[in-house]
Each structure stands twice: as C-alpha cells, then as structure tokens.
Design a protein around this motif. Structure first.
Motif, PDB file in Angstrom:
ATOM      1  N   GLY A  23      40.065  44.368  27.589  1.00 51.92           N
ATOM      2  CA  GLY A  23      40.567  43.319  28.467  1.00 51.92           C
ATOM      3  C   GLY A  23      40.070  43.446  29.883  1.00 51.92           C
ATOM      4  N   ILE A  24      40.470  42.480  30.663  1.00 47.65           N
ATOM      5  CA  ILE A  24      40.161  42.438  32.091  1.00 47.65           C
ATOM      6  C   ILE A  24      41.474  42.287  32.837  1.00 47.65           C
ATOM      7  CG2 ILE A  24      39.090  41.088  33.937  1.00 47.65           C
ATOM      8  CD1 ILE A  24      36.916  40.289  31.935  1.00 47.65           C
ATOM      9  N   ASP A  25      41.642  43.082  33.891  1.00 40.46           N
ATOM     10  CA  ASP A  25      42.814  42.976  34.757  1.00 40.46           C
ATOM     11  C   ASP A  25      42.365  42.575  36.146  1.00 40.46           C
ATOM     12  OD1 ASP A  25      44.779  43.757  32.907  1.00 40.46           O
ATOM     13  OD2 ASP A  25      44.536  45.878  33.391  1.00 40.46           O
ATOM     14  N   ILE A  26      43.187  41.773  36.793  1.00 34.68           N
ATOM     15  CA  ILE A  26      42.993  41.442  38.205  1.00 34.68           C
ATOM     16  C   ILE A  26      44.194  42.015  38.940  1.00 34.68           C
ATOM     17  CG2 ILE A  26      42.735  39.629  39.939  1.00 34.68           C
ATOM     18  CD1 ILE A  26      41.778  37.775  37.665  1.00 34.68           C
ATOM     19  N   TYR A  27      43.925  42.926  39.867  1.00 34.76           N
ATOM     20  CA  TYR A  27      44.986  43.553  40.646  1.00 34.76           C
ATOM     21  C   TYR A  27      45.002  42.993  42.060  1.00 34.76           C
ATOM     22  CZ  TYR A  27      44.951  47.137  37.011  1.00 34.76           C
ATOM     23  OH  TYR A  27      45.005  47.797  35.814  1.00 34.76           O
ATOM     24  N   SER A  28      46.194  42.892  42.616  1.00 37.87           N
ATOM     25  CA  SER A  28      46.364  42.426  43.985  1.00 37.87           C
ATOM     26  C   SER A  28      47.150  43.459  44.765  1.00 37.87           C
ATOM     27  CB  SER A  28      47.128  41.099  43.978  1.00 37.87           C
ATOM     28  OG  SER A  28      47.544  40.755  45.275  1.00 37.87           O
ATOM     29  N   ARG A  29      46.841  43.596  46.046  1.00 35.53           N
ATOM     30  CA  ARG A  29      47.637  44.489  46.901  1.00 35.53           C
ATOM     31  C   ARG A  29      48.990  43.868  47.241  1.00 35.53           C
ATOM     32  NH1 ARG A  29      45.875  49.011  49.469  1.00 35.53           N
ATOM     33  NH2 ARG A  29      43.662  49.460  49.285  1.00 35.53           N
ATOM     34  N   SER A  30      49.069  42.550  47.120  1.00 35.89           N
ATOM     35  CA  SER A  30      50.284  41.840  47.494  1.00 35.89           C
ATOM     36  C   SER A  30      51.290  41.820  46.350  1.00 35.89           C
ATOM     37  CB  SER A  30      49.949  40.398  47.881  1.00 35.89           C
ATOM     38  OG  SER A  30      51.133  39.637  48.003  1.00 35.89           O
ATOM     39  N   ARG A  31      52.515  42.058  46.678  1.00 37.49           N
ATOM     40  CA  ARG A  31      53.591  41.970  45.694  1.00 37.49           C
ATOM     41  C   ARG A  31      53.686  40.563  45.123  1.00 37.49           C
ATOM     42  NH1 ARG A  31      59.606  44.202  46.990  1.00 37.49           N
ATOM     43  NH2 ARG A  31      60.402  44.105  44.879  1.00 37.49           N
ATOM     44  N   HIS A  46      38.190  54.002  28.419  1.00 37.04           N
ATOM     45  CA  HIS A  46      37.123  53.877  29.419  1.00 37.04           C
ATOM     46  C   HIS A  46      37.379  52.590  30.183  1.00 37.04           C
ATOM     47  CE1 HIS A  46      33.193  54.307  31.255  1.00 37.04           C
ATOM     48  NE2 HIS A  46      33.006  53.029  31.014  1.00 37.04           N
ATOM     49  N   TRP A  47      37.296  52.664  31.502  1.00 29.98           N
ATOM     50  CA  TRP A  47      37.488  51.464  32.304  1.00 29.98           C
ATOM     51  C   TRP A  47      36.516  51.474  33.476  1.00 29.98           C
ATOM     52  CZ3 TRP A  47      39.353  51.728  37.390  1.00 29.98           C
ATOM     53  CH2 TRP A  47      39.891  52.951  37.789  1.00 29.98           C
ATOM     54  N   ALA A  48      36.279  50.293  34.014  1.00 29.09           N
ATOM     55  CA  ALA A  48      35.310  50.171  35.106  1.00 29.09           C
ATOM     56  C   ALA A  48      35.750  49.088  36.089  1.00 29.09           C
ATOM     57  CB  ALA A  48      33.936  49.808  34.549  1.00 29.09           C
ATOM     58  N   ILE A  49      35.367  49.280  37.335  1.00 24.75           N
ATOM     59  CA  ILE A  49      35.594  48.266  38.359  1.00 24.75           C
ATOM     60  C   ILE A  49      34.448  47.261  38.267  1.00 24.75           C
ATOM     61  CG2 ILE A  49      35.741  47.817  40.839  1.00 24.75           C
ATOM     62  CD1 ILE A  49      36.864  50.715  41.084  1.00 24.75           C
ATOM     63  N   LEU A  50      34.784  46.005  38.019  1.00 24.43           N
ATOM     64  CA  LEU A  50      33.764  44.957  37.937  1.00 24.43           C
ATOM     65  C   LEU A  50      33.490  44.329  39.289  1.00 24.43           C
ATOM     66  CD1 LEU A  50      34.793  43.057  34.675  1.00 24.43           C
ATOM     67  CD2 LEU A  50      33.093  44.879  34.955  1.00 24.43           C
ATOM     68  N   SER A  51      34.536  44.177  40.091  1.00 26.21           N
ATOM     69  CA  SER A  51      34.384  43.514  41.382  1.00 26.21           C
ATOM     70  C   SER A  51      35.619  43.774  42.236  1.00 26.21           C
ATOM     71  CB  SER A  51      34.220  42.007  41.161  1.00 26.21           C
ATOM     72  OG  SER A  51      34.000  41.337  42.374  1.00 26.21           O
ATOM     73  N   TYR A  52      35.452  43.576  43.523  1.00 26.97           N
ATOM     74  CA  TYR A  52      36.597  43.635  44.433  1.00 26.97           C
ATOM     75  C   TYR A  52      36.288  42.763  45.631  1.00 26.97           C
ATOM     76  CZ  TYR A  52      33.691  47.020  46.920  1.00 26.97           C
ATOM     77  OH  TYR A  52      32.658  47.635  47.576  1.00 26.97           O
ATOM     78  N   GLY A  53      37.322  42.389  46.348  1.00 35.24           N
ATOM     79  CA  GLY A  53      37.088  41.545  47.512  1.00 35.24           C
ATOM     80  C   GLY A  53      38.372  41.213  48.231  1.00 35.24           C
ATOM     81  N   GLY A  54      38.229  40.342  49.184  1.00 34.61           N
ATOM     82  CA  GLY A  54      39.374  39.918  49.964  1.00 34.61           C
ATOM     83  C   GLY A  54      38.941  39.487  51.345  1.00 34.61           C
ATOM     84  N   VAL A  55      39.930  39.092  52.100  1.00 36.55           N
ATOM     85  CA  VAL A  55      39.681  38.689  53.479  1.00 36.55           C
ATOM     86  C   VAL A  55      40.592  39.502  54.378  1.00 36.55           C
ATOM     87  CG1 VAL A  55      38.925  36.345  52.939  1.00 36.55           C
ATOM     88  CG2 VAL A  55      41.338  36.785  53.262  1.00 36.55           C
ATOM     89  N   GLU A  56      40.095  39.850  55.551  1.00 39.48           N
ATOM     90  CA  GLU A  56      40.878  40.657  56.481  1.00 39.48           C
ATOM     91  C   GLU A  56      42.182  39.951  56.812  1.00 39.48           C
ATOM     92  OE1 GLU A  56      40.414  42.597  60.879  1.00 39.48           O
ATOM     93  OE2 GLU A  56      38.623  42.365  59.647  1.00 39.48           O
TER      94      GLU A  56
END
Length: 124
Positions: free
Chosen positions: A73-81, A44-54
């Motif tokens: 655990g908690i993961d932080i994902y980034s769109r940037s390589r 089971h997993w859930a989105i806790l938060s998301y954000g960013g700047v244009e």
C-alpha cells in the motif's frame, strides 16, 4: 514503536519493531523487523515523496510491501492533526498516478482516508 486504536475499541494497541536503512547510503528505503512475538514479521517500506509549504501543510508519502498481515500500500502522512486539505491529497494522488511504476499507479487509485476520532483526546 507504533500505537494505534481502532474506532470500535477503547484499547490502545502497540507494535514494537526496529527500522534499519536498506543500505549504507540509502536512507529513503527501510526494512522493519518486529520485536517480541512479531520477531518473525518483517516489512520493506520506502519514502516516495515529501513536501509542504512553510507555515502550512507538510506531508510524506510512503510505499510499503505486502506482509503476512497487510497488502502492499501507500500511506500519506501529515504533520497536522487535522490532516491535509482535499486539494493537497488530490494533487498527491494525481502525481502518483503519473509515475512510471505500474504497481504504484494502481495503488494510488485505492488510497483512502482513515477515519479519526479525537473526541477523547481533548483539543490540540
């Protein structure tokens, strides 16, 4: 499908499974069930938060419950390589340390960066 490669191996591994929403109106929490040999494994997993700047950093924070193979655990994902700046990660961890849920606060303290090696993948 998730593919990954450890830093000590040339082999790319694949895990197959299906995510379904936890409820008909809840698209922030999901249940994952493995396929094939992993059909007995679920998470089971859930989105806790998301954000960013244009035009800048974009991120999402997920929480996942303990499974037979991994601790919660908690993961932080980034769109940037290239991942996120140290300052952005610091702010995310600070925000997580202030939530009401004690378990999330405890997990926020042990978030760590996963080393990446793109040397055999070429330039982005």
């Amino acid at each position: 499908m998730v593919t990954y490669q450890t830093l000590t191996s040339n082999k790319v591994k694949t895990v197959h499974g299906i995510d379904t929403a936890s409820g008909p109106t809840n698209t922030g929490a999901w249940n994952w069930k493995g396929k094939g040999l992993l059909s007995l494994v679920s998470s089971h997993w859930a989105i806790l938060s998301y954000g960013g700047v244009e035009g800048g950093e974009q991120w999402v924070v997920t929480y996942f419950m303990k499974t037979l193979f991994t601790p919660a655990g908690i993961d932080i994902y980034s769109r940037s390589r290239d991942g996120l700046s140290a300052e952005t990660v610091k702010h995310i961890k600070e925000a997580l340390s202030e939530v009401q849920d004690r378990h999330v606060r405890e997990l926020a303290v042990v978030i760590f960066e996963i080393p990446q090696d793109w040397s055999d993948q070429g330039e982005p």
